[in-house]
Design a protein around this motif. Sequence first.
Motif, PDB file in Angstrom:
ATOM      1  N   LEU A   1     -10.629   2.953  38.747  1.00  0.00           N
ATOM      2  CA  LEU A   1      -9.274   3.181  39.240  1.00  0.00           C
ATOM      3  C   LEU A   1      -8.233   2.913  38.154  1.00  0.00           C
ATOM      4  CD1 LEU A   1      -9.543   1.667  42.848  1.00  0.00           C
ATOM      5  CD2 LEU A   1      -9.602   4.075  42.167  1.00  0.00           C
TER       6      LEU A   1
ATOM      7  N   LYS B   1      -5.621   5.691  36.740  1.00  0.00           N
ATOM      8  CA  LYS B   1      -4.191   5.418  36.811  1.00  0.00           C
ATOM      9  C   LYS B   1      -3.520   5.624  35.457  1.00  0.00           C
ATOM     10  CE  LYS B   1      -0.961   2.026  38.725  1.00  0.00           C
ATOM     11  NZ  LYS B   1      -0.833   0.698  39.393  1.00  0.00           N
TER      12      LYS B   1
ATOM     13  N   ILE C   1      -2.219   6.142  42.366  1.00  0.00           N
ATOM     14  CA  ILE C   1      -3.065   5.268  43.181  1.00  0.00           C
ATOM     15  C   ILE C   1      -2.169   4.335  43.980  1.00  0.00           C
ATOM     16  CG2 ILE C   1      -4.880   3.514  43.155  1.00  0.00           C
ATOM     17  CD1 ILE C   1      -5.861   4.698  40.537  1.00  0.00           C
TER      18      ILE C   1
ATOM     19  N   ILE D   1      -5.020   8.841  45.218  1.00  0.00           N
ATOM     20  CA  ILE D   1      -5.999   7.924  45.805  1.00  0.00           C
ATOM     21  C   ILE D   1      -5.264   6.881  46.629  1.00  0.00           C
ATOM     22  CG2 ILE D   1      -7.811   6.217  45.332  1.00  0.00           C
ATOM     23  CD1 ILE D   1      -8.351   7.658  42.705  1.00  0.00           C
TER      24      ILE D   1
END
Length: 334
Positions: A132, A136, A142, A116
Amino acid sequence: MKNSSNKFRGKNNKEYTRNSDFGNYSKNTNRSKKNDRFLNNSPNNTKVENLKKNNENNTFSSFKRRNLRFKSNSEFPNKSSDMHQKFNNDKNFDDWIWGKHSVYEALSGDRAINRIWCTSEIFSSDKFYILLKDLKSKGVLIEEVSWNRLSQMTYGASHQGIALQLACSKTISLEQLIDFSKHNCQKPILVALDGITDPHNVGAIIRSAEAFDCKGVIIPQRRSAGLTGTVAKVAAGALEHLHISRVVNLNRALEELKKNGFIVVGLSGDGQLSISNFQEKGPLVVVVGSEDKGISLLTQKKCDFILSISLKGKTSSLNASVAAAISLFHLTGK
């Protein structure tokens, strides 16, 4: 006074006649062959003829250059748009999703995520922050990038500050991989990758691991190729039958594996123990390093054994995927 004649008066009045229509003088076509030979052979006339030829050649060359310029302009009228189209064709966006709404739906669903990219504003927003952070912790890479960088990566698409790349296979946690390995085999073998960024090598190792009945492959979050389409293609279907765990930190993962009874062995050309002489039996984790740098020094310290493959030729090293295949052949046959 006598009327003026049409003939030009002078010594050569027989050679030239006045053209009343155009107001110029033309040579008389009745001159002798001797004069023709004299004129053709005169140095001045040769210079004049050469000058005419040069002028004709120059005129033709300039006309040809004009035609070439016109041709090139007609064939490539929109150079910038053609280059943009070429970039879009060269880069495969089939596994990419961008835009806040599209990405949010992908993250909320059951899609396998490889990577991402987002701006700092998106990462810290109420809508995306929890999602997120959770991804992670599960090993999804990310990266916070600038708006301009994201625009460059998507070639000017309307990304709205976030984009992601889908993975070709789902991953499981390290705890799940350990439980699965121990419940399905008495002496399971796992493969851990350290710094292998070439997707072709990753795919080939996954293929060999499945062929020799390994129970899973461990891939670190950083300094490693993700589960992209290239990896899936090279793996030739092995990803459908092999568990993959993506960990945030490889060294911490090795420590966790050792606590659960696994013996960690690393492959290195500098290893003092030949893999053919390795006699330890039990759950194993085989660590494969990158082709150029090998296993990192910190990861070597986490290994219980450093094994080498005996080479008989002049070649001093092997490709990472080849070394992994040879090692698994030896270790699974014990």
